[in-house]
Design a protein around this motif. Structure first.
Motif, PDB file in Angstrom:
ATOM      1  N   GLU A  49       0.816  -1.219   0.000  1.00  8.95           N
ATOM      2  CA  GLU A  49       0.000   0.000   0.000  1.00  8.95           C
ATOM      3  C   GLU A  49       0.849   1.268   0.000  1.00  8.95           C
ATOM      4  N   GLN A  50       2.031   1.187   0.675  1.00 12.45           N
ATOM      5  CA  GLN A  50       2.882   2.380   0.784  1.00 12.45           C
ATOM      6  C   GLN A  50       4.339   1.977   0.612  1.00 12.45           C
TER       7      GLN A  50
ATOM      8  N   THR B 278       0.755   4.145  -2.676  1.00 17.40           N
ATOM      9  CA  THR B 278       1.186   5.500  -2.372  1.00 17.40           C
ATOM     10  C   THR B 278       2.709   5.539  -2.256  1.00 17.40           C
TER      11      THR B 278
ATOM     12  N   ILE C  43       5.159   9.372   9.651  1.00 19.63           N
ATOM     13  CA  ILE C  43       4.155   8.850  10.586  1.00 19.63           C
ATOM     14  C   ILE C  43       3.741   9.958  11.557  1.00 19.63           C
TER      15      ILE C  43
ATOM     16  N   GLY D 103       1.537  12.491  10.095  1.00 23.96           N
ATOM     17  CA  GLY D 103       0.249  11.995   9.613  1.00 23.96           C
ATOM     18  C   GLY D 103       0.173  11.817   8.099  1.00 23.96           C
ATOM     19  N   LYS D 104       1.282  12.007   7.424  1.00 25.39           N
ATOM     20  CA  LYS D 104       1.263  11.875   5.962  1.00 25.39           C
ATOM     21  C   LYS D 104       1.230  10.414   5.521  1.00 25.39           C
ATOM     22  N   LEU D 105       1.826   9.542   6.330  1.00 24.51           N
ATOM     23  CA  LEU D 105       1.849   8.105   6.024  1.00 24.51           C
ATOM     24  C   LEU D 105       0.948   7.399   7.022  1.00 24.51           C
ATOM     25  N   ASP D 106       0.149   6.470   6.516  1.00 27.39           N
ATOM     26  CA  ASP D 106      -0.842   5.790   7.361  1.00 27.39           C
ATOM     27  C   ASP D 106      -0.177   4.608   8.078  1.00 27.39           C
TER      28      ASP D 106
ATOM     29  N   SER E  35      -1.325   2.292   9.707  1.00 29.39           N
ATOM     30  CA  SER E  35      -2.083   1.039   9.725  1.00 29.39           C
ATOM     31  C   SER E  35      -1.972   0.296   8.402  1.00 29.39           C
ATOM     32  N   LYS E  36      -1.308   0.892   7.421  1.00 28.82           N
ATOM     33  CA  LYS E  36      -1.199   0.261   6.098  1.00 28.82           C
ATOM     34  C   LYS E  36       0.129  -0.463   5.933  1.00 28.82           C
TER      35      LYS E  36
ATOM     36  N   THR F  40       3.577  -1.269   4.582  1.00 32.09           N
ATOM     37  CA  THR F  40       4.578  -0.318   4.096  1.00 32.09           C
ATOM     38  C   THR F  40       5.905  -1.014   3.827  1.00 32.09           C
TER      39      THR F  40
END
Lengths: 419, 419
Positions: free
Chosen positions: A238-239, A274, A369, A372-375, A377-378, A380
């Motif tokens: 996801e990231q 992302t 993190i 707040g730009k990177l989630d 919970s996803k 990575t």
């Protein structure tokens, strides 16, 4: 079996879209824009997971998706790639992440950086184009890789480096016995000089991996996208957090993911992927352009310990901006102290000892993190592109023996190690 | 599929043959001789090439031939192994060899030495035996590997090193964050101290990889024999040249070849195989014993740059002598200048940058050819067990830029690089 025919079709200008034959050319004759390899879409669509999985345990398992090296006999290579994708639960916990975190550890390549990937593709293309000497402008890792590839292949090499490089990277280039030219200037000075040399008669026989065969070179970075997807079970994370020097690595990982979806090797992720870019505070022109919401990337004179990322005038910066904006990502940068701390954090929690570039991505991951730009919970993937042994100076003053004692139980006891 | 049951049957004394259960024991209670893992012959004979080839691309493909780690969940590992077997025609030509020459390049392991193999097996066994802290006495590479394994596994570690180690090996251990104890003495002093510590209550929970779990540790080196045979297409090479510190690596490669023949995974070579041992002139007690036709290995106080081989009182020296005599091989040693030259020769001709130990084996290979002890017409594998980046000082004064110039065509021309 890998097809022995290259799927590459043409060189296409990233600026105006003009097309050129597959030759040693890196800039558009129409608009001077950079060229990129374009592929025969039908050829790519014939590639199957089974074909790749039956290939060798290195980048050449993806030969049918690359512009050179389809026939093993035509390869100039140390057989890099298929480096570990390391699960990093302890690092995730320290960073407050609940999603799975992975480190793609390219220090495991033969000369211990991701550059072995791009050099293998560039020099295999260069051999096919008739070049008989290999060269590069380098911040260090590329120098190591070109010199080692040339030594194994028995081809002369001439490598250009800034004279202030880390000693480790100088010795690890010089030991292979080729010509090594130290330039009293920055990497950007070295790069400009090489752009001039490539036009001279004396260098007509010479492939500069990141100048006249740059389009082929850049494609090698796609394998860092392919491998992560295959290692996750043919799935795109996801990231991803990727270090940026020229910005090219980031754009090629993104390109690799797009290709895998287009040709049907992976399913399109429901919410896409992302892309995040990481620079050092001493060389952050792409991240600053993103932060200032501009396409104008103002060159800087690089400073700081992350020398392998110190490209002040990043050739692919614009395309890195495009990929990050399109995928809803972000860029940030870390200062030298943050880089040093992140190298230690990564080592302590994963057993991966990264060079400064890996400290940059890890430090930027932490910042993304926090902001707040990177989630968190996803799922990575953070890329470590080089080896800590090459940049020991970065942490030399921070780590060392925790105790020094005489060789006796008594001395060990006095040091508090025996209860 | 790999069986989840260990094929190990008992610990057997190499001296008197007494047998003991599989526990944390390294010396015979009868005669104080060293213990070795013995296997269930029937279990080993069930292992097939297909089973191994279907395994992961690391040492665990041989789990059914090892005393630990059959179940992936029980492994403490960085997944080392399946390092490149590099064809070295240019090196063969320079040395006057007509037979095929290969370099088994173990610098490609996660912490860049063969120690990752033995540590993975030792710590996996240690976990099974209930230990909750990992330790070692080390000349450097082992320290790196134990600290990195412990970091990835999230297990505390305490590593003991001589205080005069190369800086690279100190930093690369300390960066992982465990306890690191520098001892003001030689490796043999460190080793003796650890033998005392292992008997203390405070270290009851601690697995010293090369002391109390040494029998398991030593078995990890077998994988350097298995891999070479598999990489040659399930065939044993005619000659191997192996560096000696304790002498254990040499005996285990020989043991691996014997096992492969016994269990039918390779055909017995018509003329067997020949094992050669390499030491440095600064620490050559095993080679001297061979030259003097004695079994008495007189301990020495090591000197010289090949620190990773500097074990003056080699625990397995007697067994190394036995293997070399039985196979018709020989041992020799190289001085520091010869080691430095050989590091450069290897790098220039193969693209492999070895630490000093790899310089030792390459220099001794050259000597063995000159003295007629090694047959230059036979297929030969030379082992490089470590990474040049860890011992940069060895060549730092000998290599560097061939030219230093200003960033201008004019300066390049004045340096003679433009015709």
């Amino acid at each position: 079996m890998t097809s022995a025919v290259s799927p590459a079709r043409a060189l296409v200008c990233r600026g105006c879209g003009a097309e050129f034959p597959l030759a040693a050319q890196h800039a558009c004759y129409e608009c001077f824009g950079p060229l990129e390899v374009a592929y025969d879409a039908d050829a790519l669509k014939k590639v199957t997971r089974e074909q790749i999985e039956a290939g060798p345990d290195n980048i050449w398992r993806y030969a049918a998706l690359l512009p050179a090296g389809q026939d093993p006999a035509d390869r100039i290579t140390l057989n890099p790639g298929m480096t570990p994708l390391v699960s990093a639960p302890a690092l995730a916990a320290e960073l407050g992440m609940t999603g799975a975190l992975w480190v793609k550890d390219d220090s495991a390549n033969p000369t211990h950086s991701f550059k072995d990937r791009v050099v293998s593709v560039a020099l295999s293309a260069a051999k096919g184009l008739g070049f008989t000497r290999f060269a590069c402008a380098s911040t260090g890792n590329l120098a190591n890789s070109v010199a080692a590839h040339a030594a194994r292949a028995g081809v002369p090499s001439i490598v250009f480096i800034p004279s202030d490089l880390e000693q480790g990277k100088i010795i690890t280039t010089a030991v292979y016995g080729g010509e090594l030219v130290a330039i009293e200037g920055s990497y950007d000075d070295v790069n400009r000089l090489c752009s001039e040399l490539v036009e001279t008669d004396e260098f007509e026989d010479t492939a500069f991996v990141n100048v006249n065969v740059r389009p082929y070179y850049a494609e090698g970075s796609k394998t860092l996208g392919y491998e992560v997807a295959e290692q996750l079970g043919w799935r795109i994370p996801e990231q991803v957090v990727i270090p940026m020097a020229s910005g090219e690595l980031l754009t090629k990982v993104d390109k690799a993911f797009s290709e895998l979806v287009e040709i049907g090797l992976v399913d399109a992720p429901a919410n896409g992927w992302t892309v995040f870019g990481a620079q050092s505070a001493g060389c952050n022109p792409i991240a600053v352009a993103l932060h200032e919401e501009t396409d104008e990337i103002r060159p800087v004179r690089p400073t700081g310990i992350a020398k392998s990322l110190n490209i002040g005038d990043p050739a692919a910066g614009l395309y890195a901006l495009e990929a990050v904006r399109r995928t809803g990502g972000w860029m940030d940068y870390a200062d030298d102290d943050e880089i040093r701390d992140a190298i230690r954090l990564l080592a302590r929690t994963t057993g991966v000892f990264a060079e400064t570039a890996g400290g940059v991505t890890t430090a930027v991951l932490a910042k993304l993190i926090k902001s707040g730009k990177l989630d968190p919970s996803k799922e990575t993937v953070v890329y470590n592109t080089g080896e800590g042994l090459k940049t020991l100076d970065a942490v030399a003053s921070l780590v060392g023996p925790t105790h020094t004692v005489k060789p006796s139980l008594r001395s060990v006891r006095e040091a508090g190690l025996l209860g």
